[in-house]
Design a protein around this motif. Structure first.
Motif, short mmCIF file in Angstrom:
data_model
loop_
_atom_site.label_atom_id
_atom_site.label_comp_id
_atom_site.label_asym_id
_atom_site.label_seq_id
_atom_site.Cartn_x
_atom_site.Cartn_y
_atom_site.Cartn_z
N GLY A 12 -126.87 65.36 51.63
CA GLY A 12 -126.49 66.39 51.26
C GLY A 12 -125.17 66.70 52.59
N LEU A 13 -126.52 66.73 53.54
CA LEU A 13 -126.33 67.37 55.05
C LEU A 13 -125.52 66.32 55.57
CD1 LEU A 13 -129.55 68.80 56.81
CD2 LEU A 13 -127.23 69.54 56.07
N GLY A 14 -125.53 64.52 55.31
CA GLY A 14 -124.96 63.84 56.13
C GLY A 14 -123.66 64.01 54.98
N SER A 15 -123.39 64.09 54.32
CA SER A 15 -122.10 63.92 53.66
C SER A 15 -121.08 65.36 54.04
CB SER A 15 -121.93 63.96 52.43
OG SER A 15 -122.68 64.55 51.32
N LEU A 16 -121.63 66.54 54.35
CA LEU A 16 -121.04 67.59 55.28
C LEU A 16 -120.57 67.53 56.36
CD1 LEU A 16 -121.58 70.70 53.91
CD2 LEU A 16 -123.08 71.09 55.92
N ALA A 17 -121.55 66.31 56.88
CA ALA A 17 -121.01 65.78 58.62
C ALA A 17 -119.69 64.90 58.77
CB ALA A 17 -122.13 65.09 59.31
N LEU A 18 -119.95 64.78 57.79
CA LEU A 18 -118.39 63.81 57.14
C LEU A 18 -117.40 64.10 56.65
CD1 LEU A 18 -119.68 60.76 55.64
CD2 LEU A 18 -119.43 61.35 58.09
N THR A 19 -117.17 65.14 56.07
CA THR A 19 -116.73 65.71 55.77
C THR A 19 -116.10 68.19 56.00
OG1 THR A 19 -117.59 66.82 54.05
CG2 THR A 19 -116.50 64.87 53.33
N GLY A 20 -116.84 67.80 56.59
CA GLY A 20 -116.46 69.38 56.70
C GLY A 20 -116.42 69.51 58.73
N ASN A 21 -115.91 68.76 59.13
CA ASN A 21 -116.00 68.71 60.67
C ASN A 21 -114.56 69.05 60.89
OD1 ASN A 21 -115.72 68.00 63.50
ND2 ASN A 21 -116.92 65.61 63.17
N ALA A 22 -113.74 69.46 61.23
CA ALA A 22 -112.47 70.30 61.89
C ALA A 22 -112.20 69.28 63.11
CB ALA A 22 -112.79 72.18 61.75
N SER A 23 -113.12 68.91 63.73
CA SER A 23 -112.55 68.73 65.40
C SER A 23 -111.83 67.38 65.30
CB SER A 23 -114.04 68.25 66.27
OG SER A 23 -114.63 66.74 65.42
N ALA A 24 -110.91 67.12 66.46
CA ALA A 24 -110.50 66.59 66.22
C ALA A 24 -110.49 64.65 65.74
CB ALA A 24 -110.06 66.16 67.91
N ASP A 25 -109.85 64.21 65.00
CA ASP A 25 -110.32 62.97 64.11
C ASP A 25 -109.44 61.68 64.56
OD1 ASP A 25 -111.96 61.74 61.31
OD2 ASP A 25 -110.21 60.55 62.28
N ALA A 26 -109.67 60.58 65.22
CA ALA A 26 -108.51 58.47 65.59
C ALA A 26 -108.41 58.92 64.80
CB ALA A 26 -109.27 58.69 66.86
N GLU A 27 -109.00 58.08 63.31
CA GLU A 27 -108.56 57.83 61.83
C GLU A 27 -107.74 58.32 61.86
OE1 GLU A 27 -109.33 54.91 61.24
OE2 GLU A 27 -110.31 54.31 62.23
N ARG A 28 -107.91 60.01 61.17
CA ARG A 28 -106.70 60.54 61.28
C ARG A 28 -104.76 60.33 61.88
NH1 ARG A 28 -109.97 65.19 59.88
NH2 ARG A 28 -109.62 66.06 62.00
N GLY A 29 -105.30 60.52 62.80
CA GLY A 29 -104.44 60.47 64.12
C GLY A 29 -103.97 58.99 63.84
N LYS A 30 -104.46 58.08 63.87
CA LYS A 30 -103.65 56.97 63.71
C LYS A 30 -102.40 56.67 62.80
CE LYS A 30 -104.94 52.36 62.97
NZ LYS A 30 -105.89 50.98 62.99
N GLN A 31 -102.86 57.90 61.32
CA GLN A 31 -101.92 57.91 60.58
C GLN A 31 -100.57 58.68 61.01
OE1 GLN A 31 -102.25 56.59 57.61
NE2 GLN A 31 -104.25 55.77 58.69
N VAL A 32 -100.75 60.01 62.30
CA VAL A 32 -100.06 60.89 62.48
C VAL A 32 -98.84 60.18 63.36
CG1 VAL A 32 -99.79 62.65 64.17
CG2 VAL A 32 -101.59 62.28 62.77
N PHE A 33 -99.75 59.11 64.37
CA PHE A 33 -98.98 57.91 65.12
C PHE A 33 -98.13 57.41 64.53
CE2 PHE A 33 -98.85 54.66 68.36
CZ PHE A 33 -98.30 55.53 69.88
N ARG A 34 -98.24 57.29 63.24
CA ARG A 34 -97.10 56.54 62.77
C ARG A 34 -95.41 57.19 62.37
NH1 ARG A 34 -98.87 54.70 56.42
NH2 ARG A 34 -100.60 53.54 56.93
N LYS A 35 -95.68 57.75 63.34
CA LYS A 35 -93.79 59.12 63.47
C LYS A 35 -93.49 59.22 65.45
CE LYS A 35 -95.78 63.01 59.89
NZ LYS A 35 -95.53 64.20 60.07
N CYS A 36 -95.05 58.37 65.30
CA CYS A 36 -94.60 58.14 67.27
C CYS A 36 -94.15 56.80 67.61
CB CYS A 36 -95.37 57.73 67.64
SG CYS A 36 -96.42 59.81 67.50
#
Ligand code: HEC
Length: 124
Positions: A12-36
Motif C-alpha cells: 500500500g505504501l509503495g503504490s502511494l509513493a508511485l502515484t501520490g507524488n506531486a513533484s516533477a516527473d521526467a516521464e510525464r515531461g516527455k509527453q509535454v515535450f511533444r509540443k516543443c
C-alpha cells in the motif's frame, strides 16, 4: 496472518509513493515535450526552427553559437533556471518581448515542472 497484514501495508505504501507524488516527473515531461519537438531537439548540436536545448538549464539565454536568435532573446540577459524557465514557458512573449518563439505557453504549473525535469534528464 500477521505477515499478510505487513505485506499489505508495505504494498500500500509503495503504490502511494508511485502515484501520490506531486513533484516533477521526467516521464510525464516527455509527453509535454511533444509540443516543443516540432521546433526543438535535445540532441547536442541539432538546431531546428528553434535552438538545440541540450544542457540548456544553467546556461545564459542565447548561448547556442550557430543559432540566429532574435535580438530580443540575445539581449535578454536571462539565465535559465527553474524560475526563469518557468516564466518563459508560461508566457514566452511576456518574458521576452519581441522573441521569435511562436509558442503561446503552457498553462499548467505541473506541465512546466515536468517538462523542465525532462529537459534536465535528457541532458545528462
Ligand atoms: C513554433 C516553434 C517553437 C515551439 C513549438 C517551441 N519553441 Fe522554444 N524557441 C523557438 C524559437 C524560434 C526560439 C528562439 C527565440 C528567439 O530567438 O527569440 C526558441 C527559444 C527557446 C528557448 C531559449 C533557448 C536559448 O538557447 O536560450 C527555450 C528554453 C525554449 N525555446 C524552450 C521551449 C520549450 C520547452 C517548448 C515546449 C514547451 C518550446 N520552446 C516550444 C521555437 C519554438
Amino acid at each position: 496472518m500477521k505477515k499478510d497484514f505487513v505485506t499489505l501495508v508495505v504494498v500500500g505504501l509503495g503504490s502511494l509513493a508511485l502515484t501520490g507524488n506531486a513533484s516533477a516527473d521526467a516521464e510525464r515531461g516527455k509527453q509535454v515535450f511533444r509540443k516543443c519537438q516540432a521546433c526543438h531537439s535535445l540532441e547536442p548540436g541539432d538546431n531546428k526552427v528553434g535552438p538545440n536545448l541540450h544542457g540548456i538549464m544553467g546556461q545564459p539565454a542565447g548561448h547556442v553559437e550557430d543559432y540566429a536568435y532574435s535580438s530580443a532573446m540575445a539581449q535578454s540577459e536571462l539565465v535559465w533556471d527553474d524560475e526563469t524557465m518557468g516564466e518563459w514557458l508560461r508566457s514566452p512573449r511576456k518574458l521576452v518581448k519581441g522573441t521569435k518563439m511562436a509558442f503561446p505557453g503552457l498553462r499548467k504549473d505541473e506541465e512546466i515542472e515536468d517538462v523542465i525535469e525532462y529537459i534536465r534528464a535528457s541532458s545528462e
